[in-house]
Design a protein around this motif. Structure first.
Motif, PDB file in Angstrom:
ATOM      1  N   ASP A  43      31.681   7.263  44.684  1.00  0.00           N
ATOM      2  CA  ASP A  43      32.044   6.811  43.343  1.00  0.00           C
ATOM      3  C   ASP A  43      32.615   5.396  43.392  1.00  0.00           C
ATOM      4  O   ASP A  43      32.870   4.845  44.470  1.00  0.00           O
ATOM      5  CB  ASP A  43      32.998   7.800  42.671  1.00  0.00           C
ATOM      6  CG  ASP A  43      34.405   7.800  43.256  1.00  0.00           C
ATOM      7  OD1 ASP A  43      34.640   7.120  44.264  1.00  0.00           O
ATOM      8  OD2 ASP A  43      35.274   8.479  42.688  1.00  0.00           O
ATOM      9  N   TRP A  44      32.838   4.814  42.239  1.00  0.00           N
ATOM     10  CA  TRP A  44      33.244   3.409  42.181  1.00  0.00           C
ATOM     11  C   TRP A  44      34.609   3.173  42.807  1.00  0.00           C
ATOM     12  O   TRP A  44      34.851   2.106  43.366  1.00  0.00           O
ATOM     13  CB  TRP A  44      33.172   2.875  40.746  1.00  0.00           C
ATOM     14  CG  TRP A  44      34.233   3.384  39.815  1.00  0.00           C
ATOM     15  CD1 TRP A  44      34.170   4.457  38.999  1.00  0.00           C
ATOM     16  CD2 TRP A  44      35.518   2.795  39.611  1.00  0.00           C
ATOM     17  NE1 TRP A  44      35.346   4.598  38.299  1.00  0.00           N
ATOM     18  CE2 TRP A  44      36.184   3.587  38.660  1.00  0.00           C
ATOM     19  CE3 TRP A  44      36.178   1.698  40.149  1.00  0.00           C
ATOM     20  CZ2 TRP A  44      37.474   3.307  38.222  1.00  0.00           C
ATOM     21  CZ3 TRP A  44      37.467   1.416  39.705  1.00  0.00           C
ATOM     22  CH2 TRP A  44      38.100   2.212  38.757  1.00  0.00           C
ATOM     23  N   PRO A  82      36.745   8.608  34.578  1.00  0.00           N
ATOM     24  CA  PRO A  82      36.405   7.554  35.540  1.00  0.00           C
ATOM     25  C   PRO A  82      35.851   6.299  34.861  1.00  0.00           C
ATOM     26  O   PRO A  82      36.148   5.187  35.283  1.00  0.00           O
ATOM     27  CB  PRO A  82      35.349   8.211  36.440  1.00  0.00           C
ATOM     28  CG  PRO A  82      35.665   9.667  36.367  1.00  0.00           C
ATOM     29  CD  PRO A  82      36.151   9.888  34.958  1.00  0.00           C
ATOM     30  N   GLU A  83      35.095   6.488  33.784  1.00  0.00           N
ATOM     31  CA  GLU A  83      34.540   5.337  33.068  1.00  0.00           C
ATOM     32  C   GLU A  83      35.639   4.512  32.390  1.00  0.00           C
ATOM     33  O   GLU A  83      35.655   3.287  32.478  1.00  0.00           O
ATOM     34  CB  GLU A  83      33.521   5.794  32.028  1.00  0.00           C
ATOM     35  CG  GLU A  83      32.862   4.638  31.305  1.00  0.00           C
ATOM     36  CD  GLU A  83      31.828   5.090  30.285  1.00  0.00           C
ATOM     37  OE1 GLU A  83      31.091   4.218  29.805  1.00  0.00           O
ATOM     38  OE2 GLU A  83      31.772   6.291  29.961  1.00  0.00           O
ATOM     39  N   TYR A 120      37.614   2.656  35.002  1.00  0.00           N
ATOM     40  CA  TYR A 120      36.841   1.495  35.447  1.00  0.00           C
ATOM     41  C   TYR A 120      37.089   0.308  34.509  1.00  0.00           C
ATOM     42  O   TYR A 120      37.352  -0.810  34.961  1.00  0.00           O
ATOM     43  CB  TYR A 120      35.349   1.839  35.484  1.00  0.00           C
ATOM     44  CG  TYR A 120      34.441   0.672  35.756  1.00  0.00           C
ATOM     45  CD1 TYR A 120      34.114   0.314  37.058  1.00  0.00           C
ATOM     46  CD2 TYR A 120      33.900  -0.084  34.714  1.00  0.00           C
ATOM     47  CE1 TYR A 120      33.280  -0.764  37.323  1.00  0.00           C
ATOM     48  CE2 TYR A 120      33.067  -1.155  34.958  1.00  0.00           C
ATOM     49  CZ  TYR A 120      32.758  -1.490  36.263  1.00  0.00           C
ATOM     50  OH  TYR A 120      31.943  -2.559  36.517  1.00  0.00           O
TER      51      TYR A 120
END
Length: 116
Positions: A2-3, A57-58, A61
């Motif tokens: 993941d990022w 998570p978005e 970010y």
């Protein structure tokens, strides 16, 4: 991966800017790379860990990206210079113990812009 895992592998300011797809001038970033990353960290700390908990998570970010955009924008402005004031290495006070016995020469440099 993941990022957040990818983010942990980044080291250089331009790597962070590329990761978040933020446009920049390499010459400028090279001149302020460490203060830019320090300001990025400070911006994240100002948000507070509690305010980031529970975000998708978005959304997380984009919070990180916003913090880096502000840092990059700050140093992109001509005349904005890094703040090289030292703090203690433990972060517990402002005694300057991180740099013992190093004199302050900041008033010894001519910071005026040369005329052409």
């Amino acid at each position: 991966m993941d990022w957040m895992e990818e983010l942990e592998d980044l080291e250089e300011a331009d790597e962070f800017l590329d990761f978040f797809s933020i446009a920049y001038e390499m010459d400028r970033v090279a001149a302020v790379r460490l203060p830019l990353l320090a300001r990025f960290r400070q911006n994240l700390e100002k948000m507070g860990i509690e305010s980031l908990k529970g975000l998708s998570p978005e959304m997380l970010y984009y919070k990180y990206k916003d913090a880096l955009i502000e840092s990059a924008a700050h140093f992109a402005v001509p005349g904005n210079r890094p703040d090289f004031s030292m703090q203690s290495s433990c972060g517990g006070c402002s005694t300057g113990c991180a740099t013992p016995n190093i004199p302050d020469f900041s008033d010894k440099f001519d910071t005026s812009t040369p005329t052409v």
